[in-house]
Design a protein around this motif. Sequence first.
Motif, mmCIF file in Angstrom:
data_model
loop_
_atom_site.group_PDB
_atom_site.id
_atom_site.type_symbol
_atom_site.label_atom_id
_atom_site.label_comp_id
_atom_site.label_asym_id
_atom_site.label_seq_id
_atom_site.Cartn_x
_atom_site.Cartn_y
_atom_site.Cartn_z
ATOM 1 N N CYS A 61 4.968 -85.503 -13.118
ATOM 2 C CA CYS A 61 6.385 -85.840 -12.889
ATOM 3 C C CYS A 61 7.296 -84.897 -13.668
ATOM 4 C CB CYS A 61 6.657 -87.290 -13.287
ATOM 5 S SG CYS A 61 5.922 -88.491 -12.166
ATOM 6 N N LEU A 62 6.968 -84.640 -14.927
ATOM 7 C CA LEU A 62 7.791 -83.727 -15.733
ATOM 8 C C LEU A 62 7.789 -82.313 -15.157
ATOM 9 C CD1 LEU A 62 6.938 -84.851 -19.381
ATOM 10 C CD2 LEU A 62 9.154 -85.032 -18.227
ATOM 11 N N VAL A 63 6.626 -81.865 -14.698
ATOM 12 C CA VAL A 63 6.547 -80.518 -14.120
ATOM 13 C C VAL A 63 7.476 -80.416 -12.919
ATOM 14 C CG1 VAL A 63 5.050 -78.968 -12.785
ATOM 15 C CG2 VAL A 63 4.251 -79.892 -14.952
ATOM 16 N N ASN A 64 7.386 -81.377 -12.024
ATOM 17 C CA ASN A 64 8.143 -81.299 -10.764
ATOM 18 C C ASN A 64 9.628 -81.604 -10.903
ATOM 19 O OD1 ASN A 64 6.194 -80.537 -8.712
ATOM 20 N ND2 ASN A 64 5.145 -82.407 -9.322
ATOM 21 N N PHE A 65 9.985 -82.530 -11.788
ATOM 22 C CA PHE A 65 11.376 -82.970 -11.839
ATOM 23 C C PHE A 65 12.172 -82.418 -13.020
ATOM 24 C CE2 PHE A 65 9.092 -86.453 -9.589
ATOM 25 C CZ PHE A 65 9.600 -86.162 -8.335
ATOM 26 N N VAL A 66 11.492 -81.898 -14.036
ATOM 27 C CA VAL A 66 12.201 -81.365 -15.202
ATOM 28 C C VAL A 66 11.916 -79.877 -15.369
ATOM 29 C CG1 VAL A 66 12.513 -81.556 -17.704
ATOM 30 C CG2 VAL A 66 12.156 -83.622 -16.349
ATOM 31 N N ALA A 67 10.646 -79.530 -15.501
ATOM 32 C CA ALA A 67 10.288 -78.138 -15.828
ATOM 33 C C ALA A 67 10.627 -77.167 -14.694
ATOM 34 C CB ALA A 67 8.808 -78.047 -16.184
ATOM 35 N N LYS A 68 10.228 -77.478 -13.458
ATOM 36 C CA LYS A 68 10.480 -76.533 -12.355
ATOM 37 C C LYS A 68 11.953 -76.155 -12.222
ATOM 38 C CE LYS A 68 6.622 -76.827 -9.155
ATOM 39 N NZ LYS A 68 6.175 -77.207 -7.817
ATOM 40 N N PRO A 69 12.875 -77.126 -12.200
ATOM 41 C CA PRO A 69 14.284 -76.733 -12.081
ATOM 42 C C PRO A 69 14.773 -75.893 -13.269
ATOM 43 C CG PRO A 69 14.025 -79.077 -11.611
ATOM 44 C CD PRO A 69 12.710 -78.584 -12.110
ATOM 45 N N LEU A 70 14.422 -76.301 -14.484
ATOM 46 C CA LEU A 70 14.866 -75.554 -15.664
ATOM 47 C C LEU A 70 14.230 -74.168 -15.731
ATOM 48 C CD1 LEU A 70 14.847 -78.311 -18.437
ATOM 49 C CD2 LEU A 70 16.830 -77.161 -17.456
ATOM 50 N N SER A 98 7.374 -74.373 -23.087
ATOM 51 C CA SER A 98 8.464 -74.779 -23.989
ATOM 52 C C SER A 98 9.064 -76.108 -23.546
ATOM 53 C CB SER A 98 9.556 -73.705 -24.028
ATOM 54 O OG SER A 98 9.066 -72.520 -24.587
ATOM 55 N N VAL A 99 9.443 -76.188 -22.278
ATOM 56 C CA VAL A 99 10.071 -77.405 -21.762
ATOM 57 C C VAL A 99 9.113 -78.596 -21.855
ATOM 58 C CG1 VAL A 99 10.962 -78.520 -19.663
ATOM 59 C CG2 VAL A 99 11.668 -76.184 -20.237
ATOM 60 N N LEU A 100 7.882 -78.400 -21.379
ATOM 61 C CA LEU A 100 6.931 -79.517 -21.365
ATOM 62 C C LEU A 100 6.511 -79.940 -22.767
ATOM 63 C CD1 LEU A 100 4.807 -78.472 -18.282
ATOM 64 C CD2 LEU A 100 6.392 -80.396 -18.451
ATOM 65 N N SER A 101 6.314 -78.989 -23.667
ATOM 66 C CA SER A 101 5.887 -79.372 -25.017
ATOM 67 C C SER A 101 7.003 -80.098 -25.761
ATOM 68 C CB SER A 101 5.395 -78.154 -25.804
ATOM 69 O OG SER A 101 6.432 -77.234 -26.042
ATOM 70 N N ILE A 102 8.247 -79.731 -25.510
ATOM 71 C CA ILE A 102 9.372 -80.460 -26.120
ATOM 72 C C ILE A 102 9.376 -81.910 -25.626
ATOM 73 C CG2 ILE A 102 11.893 -80.686 -26.093
ATOM 74 C CD1 ILE A 102 11.944 -77.537 -26.201
ATOM 75 N N CYS A 103 9.281 -82.087 -24.318
ATOM 76 C CA CYS A 103 9.283 -83.443 -23.745
ATOM 77 C C CYS A 103 8.062 -84.248 -24.185
ATOM 78 C CB CYS A 103 9.315 -83.378 -22.221
ATOM 79 S SG CYS A 103 10.805 -82.662 -21.521
ATOM 80 N N LEU A 104 6.897 -83.619 -24.104
ATOM 81 C CA LEU A 104 5.656 -84.360 -24.345
ATOM 82 C C LEU A 104 5.369 -84.594 -25.825
ATOM 83 C CD1 LEU A 104 3.530 -82.834 -21.489
ATOM 84 C CD2 LEU A 104 4.300 -85.212 -21.699
ATOM 85 N N THR A 105 5.998 -83.841 -26.716
ATOM 86 C CA THR A 105 5.851 -84.136 -28.139
ATOM 87 C C THR A 105 6.393 -85.534 -28.423
ATOM 88 O OG1 THR A 105 5.897 -81.822 -28.827
ATOM 89 C CG2 THR A 105 6.581 -83.446 -30.477
ATOM 90 N N TRP A 128 6.027 -80.399 -33.115
ATOM 91 C CA TRP A 128 6.228 -79.559 -31.944
ATOM 92 C C TRP A 128 5.636 -78.156 -32.042
ATOM 93 C CZ3 TRP A 128 9.285 -75.131 -31.155
ATOM 94 C CH2 TRP A 128 9.250 -74.653 -29.838
ATOM 95 N N PRO A 129 5.789 -77.416 -33.145
ATOM 96 C CA PRO A 129 5.226 -76.050 -33.172
ATOM 97 C C PRO A 129 3.721 -76.025 -32.904
ATOM 98 C CG PRO A 129 6.758 -76.324 -34.985
ATOM 99 C CD PRO A 129 6.564 -77.688 -34.360
ATOM 100 N N LYS A 130 3.002 -76.976 -33.485
ATOM 101 C CA LYS A 130 1.554 -77.055 -33.255
ATOM 102 C C LYS A 130 1.270 -77.385 -31.791
ATOM 103 C CE LYS A 130 -0.344 -80.736 -34.798
ATOM 104 N NZ LYS A 130 0.092 -81.760 -34.208
ATOM 105 N N ASN A 131 1.994 -78.341 -31.240
ATOM 106 C CA ASN A 131 1.804 -78.719 -29.840
ATOM 107 C C ASN A 131 2.110 -77.548 -28.914
ATOM 108 O OD1 ASN A 131 1.284 -81.220 -30.924
ATOM 109 N ND2 ASN A 131 3.146 -82.174 -30.168
ATOM 110 N N PHE A 132 3.189 -76.819 -29.213
ATOM 111 C CA PHE A 132 3.545 -75.654 -28.408
ATOM 112 C C PHE A 132 2.429 -74.615 -28.445
ATOM 113 C CE2 PHE A 132 5.044 -71.321 -28.105
ATOM 114 C CZ PHE A 132 5.670 -71.324 -26.869
ATOM 115 N N CYS A 133 1.934 -74.291 -29.618
ATOM 116 C CA CYS A 133 0.895 -73.250 -29.747
ATOM 117 C C CYS A 133 -0.388 -73.642 -29.023
ATOM 118 C CB CYS A 133 0.610 -72.955 -31.219
ATOM 119 S SG CYS A 133 1.934 -72.035 -32.005
ATOM 120 N N ILE A 134 -0.824 -74.872 -29.206
ATOM 121 C CA ILE A 134 -2.031 -75.334 -28.515
ATOM 122 C C ILE A 134 -1.838 -75.218 -27.006
ATOM 123 C CG2 ILE A 134 -3.418 -77.387 -27.966
ATOM 124 C CD1 ILE A 134 -2.936 -78.267 -30.912
#
Length: 170
Positions: A61-70, A98-105, A128-134
């Motif tokens: 849902c985040l990929v399709n409705f948040v990340a793709k448009p941004l 970046s977008v997904l890791s911010i939301c999913l953190t 967040w930095p650790k989540n982003f890197c992974i």
Amino acid sequence: MPNEIRVPWNAKEGLIYMLIVSIISVNTIAPLIMGFEMGFSKTNYLKTLQILPLMWIIVLCLVNFVAKPLVGKLMAKFTKPTDSFNAKTLFNIFFSVSVLSICLTVIGSWVGQRHISLDPIQGFFHHWPKNFCITFWIEMLIAQPIARFVMKKIHVKQVAKAAKMEKVEA
């Protein structure tokens, strides 16, 4: 990217690509992040497996409705039509992660803890930095390359079949 054999050419292939990336990502990223947070153990891994189906739905849902448009808007600002496939792919992965890791953190913490609190927001800059890197390295080195490899195999097969049909018709 028309005629690029490493990316989906139609909606059906787009779905296949998204499923490959999301299944690999959810099954590697979530267990790693949980392992770093709670320790690597069989018990913690089994707890992670319990939330994976819900996380997978949330990610899609985040990929399709948040990340793709941004990401589409960011890609238009930061890339040009003359940029290479690899440059566009790197920017796409960077912006998507970046977008997904911010939301999913935040959301991932809520799902994992099974309640909504301010804790993930208050500890955001610690986690967040650790989540982003992974996430970034799994996307760059595992999930995206595998999905692009599958697309390449599908398209090579389609092109060969089309060439064979043209040869038969001629």
